[in-house]
Design a protein around this motif. Structure first.
Motif, PDB file in Angstrom:
ATOM      1  N   GLY A 124       0.806  -1.530   0.097  1.00  0.00           N
ATOM      2  CA  GLY A 124      -0.356   0.537  -0.015  1.00  0.00           C
ATOM      3  C   GLY A 124       0.650   1.467   0.158  1.00  0.00           C
ATOM      4  O   GLY A 124       2.633   1.516   0.052  1.00  0.00           O
ATOM      5  N   ASN A 125       0.191   2.097  -0.375  1.00  0.00           N
ATOM      6  CA  ASN A 125       1.219   3.736  -0.129  1.00  0.00           C
ATOM      7  C   ASN A 125       1.521   3.659   1.036  1.00  0.00           C
ATOM      8  O   ASN A 125       0.479   3.641   2.240  1.00  0.00           O
ATOM      9  N   TYR A 126       1.878   5.142   1.438  1.00  0.00           N
ATOM     10  CA  TYR A 126       2.042   5.476   2.752  1.00  0.00           C
ATOM     11  C   TYR A 126       1.089   5.303   4.215  1.00  0.00           C
ATOM     12  O   TYR A 126       0.972   4.841   4.693  1.00  0.00           O
ATOM     13  N   ALA A 168       6.044  -0.077   1.462  1.00  0.00           N
ATOM     14  CA  ALA A 168       4.914   0.705   1.709  1.00  0.00           C
ATOM     15  C   ALA A 168       5.872   1.751   0.386  1.00  0.00           C
ATOM     16  O   ALA A 168       6.586   3.024   0.422  1.00  0.00           O
ATOM     17  N   SER A 169       5.128   2.147  -0.438  1.00  0.00           N
ATOM     18  CA  SER A 169       5.150   3.049  -1.971  1.00  0.00           C
ATOM     19  C   SER A 169       5.121   4.093  -1.255  1.00  0.00           C
ATOM     20  O   SER A 169       3.885   4.957  -1.076  1.00  0.00           O
ATOM     21  N   GLY A 170       5.744   5.731  -1.903  1.00  0.00           N
ATOM     22  CA  GLY A 170       5.772   6.409  -1.532  1.00  0.00           C
ATOM     23  C   GLY A 170       6.595   7.370  -2.722  1.00  0.00           C
ATOM     24  O   GLY A 170       7.540   6.366  -3.650  1.00  0.00           O
ATOM     25  N   GLU A 171       7.834   7.883  -2.144  1.00  0.00           N
ATOM     26  CA  GLU A 171       8.536   9.010  -3.134  1.00  0.00           C
ATOM     27  C   GLU A 171      10.178   7.986  -3.105  1.00  0.00           C
ATOM     28  O   GLU A 171      10.080   7.649  -4.207  1.00  0.00           O
ATOM     29  N   THR A 172       9.395   7.347  -1.664  1.00  0.00           N
ATOM     30  CA  THR A 172      11.163   5.763  -1.485  1.00  0.00           C
ATOM     31  C   THR A 172      10.273   5.431  -1.624  1.00  0.00           C
ATOM     32  O   THR A 172       9.724   5.073  -0.325  1.00  0.00           O
ATOM     33  N   ASP A 173      10.048   4.039  -1.458  1.00  0.00           N
ATOM     34  CA  ASP A 173       9.445   2.862  -0.996  1.00  0.00           C
ATOM     35  C   ASP A 173       9.948   2.511  -0.099  1.00  0.00           C
ATOM     36  O   ASP A 173      11.917   1.728  -0.275  1.00  0.00           O
ATOM     37  N   VAL A 174       9.713   1.856   0.529  1.00  0.00           N
ATOM     38  CA  VAL A 174      10.536   0.816   1.715  1.00  0.00           C
ATOM     39  C   VAL A 174       9.054  -0.724   1.991  1.00  0.00           C
ATOM     40  O   VAL A 174       8.379  -0.950   1.533  1.00  0.00           O
ATOM     41  N   GLY A 187      12.164   4.759  -9.090  1.00  0.00           N
ATOM     42  CA  GLY A 187      11.115   5.181  -8.913  1.00  0.00           C
ATOM     43  C   GLY A 187      11.211   6.689 -10.267  1.00  0.00           C
ATOM     44  O   GLY A 187      12.536   7.017  -9.686  1.00  0.00           O
ATOM     45  N   HIS A 188      10.150   7.122  -9.967  1.00  0.00           N
ATOM     46  CA  HIS A 188      10.219   8.478 -11.335  1.00  0.00           C
ATOM     47  C   HIS A 188       8.744   9.368 -10.689  1.00  0.00           C
ATOM     48  O   HIS A 188       8.021   8.519 -10.550  1.00  0.00           O
ATOM     49  N   PRO A 189       9.026  10.971 -10.618  1.00  0.00           N
ATOM     50  CA  PRO A 189       7.432  11.458 -10.276  1.00  0.00           C
ATOM     51  C   PRO A 189       6.692  11.633 -11.237  1.00  0.00           C
ATOM     52  O   PRO A 189       5.517  11.004 -10.568  1.00  0.00           O
ATOM     53  N   THR A 197      -0.675   3.282 -11.201  1.00  0.00           N
ATOM     54  CA  THR A 197       1.015   2.279 -10.160  1.00  0.00           C
ATOM     55  C   THR A 197       0.724   2.146  -9.136  1.00  0.00           C
ATOM     56  O   THR A 197       1.984   0.786  -9.122  1.00  0.00           O
ATOM     57  N   GLY A 198       0.055   2.509  -7.954  1.00  0.00           N
ATOM     58  CA  GLY A 198       0.116   1.302  -7.004  1.00  0.00           C
ATOM     59  C   GLY A 198      -0.640   0.014  -7.216  1.00  0.00           C
ATOM     60  O   GLY A 198       0.387  -0.665  -6.759  1.00  0.00           O
ATOM     61  N   CYS A 199      -1.601   0.019  -8.379  1.00  0.00           N
ATOM     62  CA  CYS A 199      -1.943  -0.872  -8.783  1.00  0.00           C
ATOM     63  C   CYS A 199      -1.121  -1.980  -9.312  1.00  0.00           C
ATOM     64  O   CYS A 199      -0.737  -3.285  -8.760  1.00  0.00           O
ATOM     65  N   MET A 200      -0.348  -1.601  -9.697  1.00  0.00           N
ATOM     66  CA  MET A 200       0.118  -2.298 -10.697  1.00  0.00           C
ATOM     67  C   MET A 200       1.647  -2.822  -9.955  1.00  0.00           C
ATOM     68  O   MET A 200       1.844  -4.081 -10.042  1.00  0.00           O
ATOM     69  N   GLN A 201       1.945  -1.467  -9.069  1.00  0.00           N
ATOM     70  CA  GLN A 201       3.511  -2.287  -8.419  1.00  0.00           C
ATOM     71  C   GLN A 201       2.974  -3.777  -7.400  1.00  0.00           C
ATOM     72  O   GLN A 201       3.329  -4.938  -6.651  1.00  0.00           O
ATOM     73  N   GLY A 202       1.632  -3.377  -7.225  1.00  0.00           N
ATOM     74  CA  GLY A 202       0.795  -4.868  -6.132  1.00  0.00           C
ATOM     75  C   GLY A 202       0.614  -5.937  -7.170  1.00  0.00           C
ATOM     76  O   GLY A 202       1.529  -7.017  -6.419  1.00  0.00           O
ATOM     77  N   ALA A 225      12.311  -3.537  -9.907  1.00  0.00           N
ATOM     78  CA  ALA A 225      12.370  -3.867 -11.141  1.00  0.00           C
ATOM     79  C   ALA A 225      11.546  -2.573 -11.585  1.00  0.00           C
ATOM     80  O   ALA A 225      11.251  -1.668 -12.377  1.00  0.00           O
ATOM     81  N   PHE A 226      10.514  -2.220 -11.091  1.00  0.00           N
ATOM     82  CA  PHE A 226       8.884  -1.564 -11.090  1.00  0.00           C
ATOM     83  C   PHE A 226       8.928  -0.278 -11.254  1.00  0.00           C
ATOM     84  O   PHE A 226       8.816   0.540 -11.922  1.00  0.00           O
ATOM     85  N   GLY A 227      10.518   0.340 -10.460  1.00  0.00           N
ATOM     86  CA  GLY A 227      10.889   2.013 -10.073  1.00  0.00           C
ATOM     87  C   GLY A 227      11.518   2.025 -11.018  1.00  0.00           C
ATOM     88  O   GLY A 227      11.656   3.023 -12.099  1.00  0.00           O
TER      89      GLY A 227
END
Ligand code: ADP
Ligand code: TZP
Ligand code: MG
Length: 278
Positions: A124-126, A168-174, A187-189, A197-202, A225-227
């Motif tokens: 999920g996101n932050y 935990a996705s966001g500017e920098t994923d954790v 990743g990129h802004p 993009t969050g759904c595709m990351q999942g 790889a996603f980033g």
């Protein structure tokens, strides 16, 4: 705990060789992007989401994604049935608690998906991860807003609470376990300018988990790889773009074409930022 060895080139080759069948129960907004991202990584997508068949489909799959972006009452029941089938059959299960924190209904559904079934990964996101932790969060609709300075510690807390790997996705994923958290610097802004993009990351994490033996390594390799795909698209390696709509096309082409890109080693982009005792 020693740092996991993450080789995204090898991970991507494994996905392409294994061609995991990934059953995604996901939202109506981005379902086609989720299916294509699965295919472009090298997996086989199926979007079976009816309670009458989903347990049978999941039993024959190599991974399952539960994304609650537009979950209805029937969808909630189907997701629980799918999650239970994944657990019973040892199928890697990824839960994306889209919009948790925004409404009591989403809070309740997310609680079911992380406690009544046992996710291997929560992605999920932050704001969503913070909401699951019961920490301060601000989720407007499905967007994470606000500051999350302690997101790495929060992700470890959720990993411990749910006995799962947490992305935990966001500017920098954790990416976190019950005793460590790693920053994945890729990743990129522009990726934040595209819905989905969050759904595709999942589903990326689910696809990698369906081909690899270990959920943590799959989550780290898939997230990296996603980033890198997001960076390559933003750099124009997969076509010029005029704005976010054409960027999304370049991004999907980057996923499909990443096998031809020399990916960074994990230790160039992944750093452990939290270490605790489990
Ligand atoms: N400012 C940013 N810089 C780099 N990558 C980003 C940025 N914002 C989002 N991303 C990337 O976009 C993807 C989606 O993240 P996010 O927007 O947090 O998810 P969601 O769409 O679920 O809210 C993640 O891979 C994340 O790393
Ligand atoms: C806008 C929206 N509304 C319900 S699901 C959805 C898509 C969310 O996609 P992502 O989590 O990738 O931003
Ligand atoms: Mg999301």
């Amino acid at each position: 705990m020693s740092d996991p060895t993450v080789d995204p080139d090898e991970a991507l080759s494994t996905v392409r060789r294994e061609q995991p069948l990934v059953n995604s129960l996901t939202n109506a907004v981005t379902v086609n992007d989720v299916a294509n991202a699965t295919l472009y990584w090298g997996g086989l997508p199926v979007m079976s989401d009816d309670e009458r068949e989903v347990a049978d489909m999941v039993a024959g799959a190599q991974a399952c994604l539960l994304n609650m972006g537009t979950v209805s009452e029937a969808g909630e029941a189907a997701m629980v049935a799918a999650g239970e089938a994944a657990n019973e059959n040892g199928v890697p299960l990824v839960v994306d608690p889209v919009g948790v924190g925004a409404t009591p209904t989403r809070d309740r559904v997310a609680e079911r998906l992380v406690s009544e079934v046992r996710p291997d990964v929560i992605n999920g996101n932050y704001g969503e991860i913070s909401a699951i932790a019961g920490a301060d969060s601000e989720v407007r609709g499905v967007e994470s807003v606000g500051e999350y300075a302690d997101i790495a510690e929060t992700a470890v807390a959720v990993a411990r609470q749910a006995d799962a790997v947490v992305v935990a996705s966001g500017e920098t994923d954790v990416v976190a376990t019950d005793e460590a958290a790693f920053e994945v610097r890729a990743g990129h802004p522009m990726m934040a300018e595209v819905v989905g993009t969050g759904c595709m990351q999942g589903v990326t994490v689910a696809t990698f988990a369906g081909a690899m033996d270990d959920a943590l390594t799959a989550a780290l390799a898939g997230t990296l790889a996603f980033g890198v795909a997001g960076e390559a698209a933003a750099d124009g390696q997969f076509g010029e773009y005029a704005g976010p709509a054409s960027y999304k096309i370049a991004f999907l082409d980057a996923i499909a074409g990443l096998g031809g890109v020399d990916l960074p080693d994990g230790d160039e982009r992944i750093e452990r930022v939290v270490e605790t005792e489990a």
